[in-house]
Design a protein around this motif. Structure first.
Motif, PDB file in Angstrom:
ATOM      1  N   GLY A  43       3.509   1.038  -2.124  1.00  0.00           N
ATOM      2  CA  GLY A  43       4.034   2.385  -2.326  1.00  0.00           C
ATOM      3  C   GLY A  43       3.519   3.345  -1.266  1.00  0.00           C
ATOM      4  O   GLY A  43       2.920   2.948  -0.266  1.00  0.00           O
ATOM      5  N   SER A  44       3.686   4.639  -1.537  1.00  0.00           N
ATOM      6  CA  SER A  44       3.318   5.650  -0.529  1.00  0.00           C
ATOM      7  C   SER A  44       1.958   6.298  -0.786  1.00  0.00           C
ATOM      8  O   SER A  44       1.307   6.764   0.141  1.00  0.00           O
ATOM      9  CB  SER A  44       4.396   6.742  -0.505  1.00  0.00           C
ATOM     10  OG  SER A  44       4.543   7.280  -1.818  1.00  0.00           O
ATOM     11  N   THR A  45       1.517   6.299  -2.033  1.00  0.00           N
ATOM     12  CA  THR A  45       0.257   7.009  -2.349  1.00  0.00           C
ATOM     13  C   THR A  45      -0.923   6.560  -1.486  1.00  0.00           C
ATOM     14  O   THR A  45      -1.682   7.411  -1.007  1.00  0.00           O
ATOM     15  CB  THR A  45      -0.087   6.855  -3.849  1.00  0.00           C
ATOM     16  OG1 THR A  45       0.977   7.412  -4.619  1.00  0.00           O
ATOM     17  CG2 THR A  45      -1.410   7.528  -4.195  1.00  0.00           C
ATOM     18  N   ARG A  47      -1.223   5.457   1.536  1.00  0.00           N
ATOM     19  CA  ARG A  47      -1.152   5.520   3.004  1.00  0.00           C
ATOM     20  C   ARG A  47      -2.292   6.354   3.602  1.00  0.00           C
ATOM     21  O   ARG A  47      -2.984   5.902   4.522  1.00  0.00           O
ATOM     22  CB  ARG A  47       0.194   6.070   3.470  1.00  0.00           C
ATOM     23  CG  ARG A  47       0.368   6.045   4.987  1.00  0.00           C
ATOM     24  CD  ARG A  47       1.605   6.825   5.396  1.00  0.00           C
ATOM     25  NE  ARG A  47       2.826   6.201   4.877  1.00  0.00           N
ATOM     26  CZ  ARG A  47       3.520   5.255   5.507  1.00  0.00           C
ATOM     27  NH1 ARG A  47       3.092   4.823   6.691  1.00  0.00           N
ATOM     28  NH2 ARG A  47       4.614   4.737   4.993  1.00  0.00           N
ATOM     29  N   GLU A  79      10.042  -0.516   4.733  1.00  0.00           N
ATOM     30  CA  GLU A  79       9.733  -0.431   3.298  1.00  0.00           C
ATOM     31  C   GLU A  79       8.781  -1.531   2.831  1.00  0.00           C
ATOM     32  O   GLU A  79       8.438  -1.606   1.655  1.00  0.00           O
ATOM     33  CB  GLU A  79      11.028  -0.494   2.481  1.00  0.00           C
ATOM     34  CG  GLU A  79      11.866   0.788   2.576  1.00  0.00           C
ATOM     35  CD  GLU A  79      11.087   2.018   2.109  1.00  0.00           C
ATOM     36  OE1 GLU A  79      10.918   2.944   2.929  1.00  0.00           O
ATOM     37  OE2 GLU A  79      10.617   2.029   0.952  1.00  0.00           O
ATOM     38  N   ASN A  81       5.383  -3.251   2.026  1.00  0.00           N
ATOM     39  CA  ASN A  81       4.024  -2.760   1.766  1.00  0.00           C
ATOM     40  C   ASN A  81       3.060  -3.217   2.864  1.00  0.00           C
ATOM     41  O   ASN A  81       2.153  -2.474   3.266  1.00  0.00           O
ATOM     42  CB  ASN A  81       3.528  -3.237   0.399  1.00  0.00           C
ATOM     43  CG  ASN A  81       4.259  -2.536  -0.736  1.00  0.00           C
ATOM     44  OD1 ASN A  81       4.688  -1.404  -0.600  1.00  0.00           O
ATOM     45  ND2 ASN A  81       4.426  -3.236  -1.848  1.00  0.00           N
ATOM     46  N   MET A  84       3.351  -0.977   5.965  1.00  0.00           N
ATOM     47  CA  MET A  84       2.681   0.319   5.777  1.00  0.00           C
ATOM     48  C   MET A  84       1.170   0.175   5.998  1.00  0.00           C
ATOM     49  O   MET A  84       0.552   0.947   6.740  1.00  0.00           O
ATOM     50  CB  MET A  84       2.956   0.853   4.368  1.00  0.00           C
ATOM     51  CG  MET A  84       2.379   2.229   4.069  1.00  0.00           C
ATOM     52  SD  MET A  84       0.659   2.196   3.471  1.00  0.00           S
ATOM     53  CE  MET A  84       0.921   1.856   1.746  1.00  0.00           C
ATOM     54  N   ALA A  88      -0.865   1.968   9.033  1.00  0.00           N
ATOM     55  CA  ALA A  88      -1.824   3.021   8.682  1.00  0.00           C
ATOM     56  C   ALA A  88      -3.258   2.611   9.014  1.00  0.00           C
ATOM     57  O   ALA A  88      -4.109   3.458   9.281  1.00  0.00           O
ATOM     58  CB  ALA A  88      -1.704   3.334   7.184  1.00  0.00           C
TER      59      ALA A  88
END
Ligand code: 6PG
Length: 229
Positions: A43-45, A47, A79, A81, A84, A88
């Motif tokens: 997900g994005s939280t 990152r 998209e 995981n 990401m 990051a």
């Protein structure tokens, strides 16, 4: 099972505390066992948290990275995981590449489940599992109304074929496998999660409730996600 809720003013403070928790878990594991086995949330939280780990002073060659779930998409899909986490953080630190274990969903759903089952057979207890929470109470790719893989006989790795959060096909560690960890840390931020947190605190049967390690779980919330505020 012990569930410890900690509310912080904002996302930045949640990330800072999570970073310290990861750093402490890593140094304890490396000192005690010579290795640190960490499961990443998607997900994005996370990152911003992952980016904050780039400058951590640690013995990176003792780190072993796994993923709690992965979407069935090409390896370089934005998209994914794993993409990401690499963009990051992981591409900026010298963790040996053979110690980073992506779920290779580009090979297809069933074959990547089988392959990750083999990866899981090589690691007993995780040292720390990071998880997020969906607005419907899902975590990893364990969704309401579906099979979460609880109990000792559950498989470690699950094929998910109709996830309500796109994409529909995913691979997820089971609730049982995610619970086989010395520590579990949930990162939950944003007003959109408030209802799910409220249901969770009332012990509603949401997938996050199925994560029940013997040491309990820690839930780091910002004020926006906390029903108390
Ligand atoms: C995924 C994640 C999923 C995520 C939650 C929260 O692949 O979608 O593993 O479980 O952690 O949906 O997502 P956000 O952090 O983007 O709100």
């Amino acid at each position: 099972m012990d569930r410890r809720w900690q509310v912080f003013p904002d996302v930045t403070s949640v990330q800072a505390v999570a970073r310290e928790r990861i750093a402490a878990a890593a140094s304890e594991a490396i000192l005690a066992r010579g290795a640190f086995h960490l499961v990443l949330a998607g997900g994005s939280t996370p990152r911003g948290l992952y980016a904050s780990l780039r400058d951590l002073e640690t013995d990176w060659k003792a780190w072993h990275i796994y993923f709690g779930d992965e979407r069935v998409l090409p390896a370089d899909d934005p998209e994914r995981n794993s993409r990401m986490a690499h963009e990051a953080w992981l591409d900026q630190v010298p963790i040996p590449r053979e110690q980073i274990h992506p779920i290779a969903t580009e090979q297809g759903l069933d074959s990547s489940v089988r392959a990750y089952q083999t990866v899981m057979s090589r690691v007993d207890y995780f040292d720390l599992v990071l998880l997020g929470l969906g607005e419907d109470g899902h975590t990893a790719s364990l969704f309401p109304g579906q099979y979460w893989g609880e109990g000792d006989s559950a498989p470690d790795v699950l094929a998910v074929r109709d996830a309500p959060k796109p994409p529909p096909k995913r691979v997820s560690l089971s609730a049982h496998r995610l619970s086989r960890s010395r520590q579990v840390l949930f990162l939950v931020t944003g007003v959109g999660k408030r209802d799910a947190v409220s249901r969770w605190r009332r012990e509603a049967r949401i997938p996050a409730l199925a994560i029940d390690p013997s040491s309990g779980v820690d839930v780091l919330l910002d004020a926006a996600a906390s029903p108390d505020r």
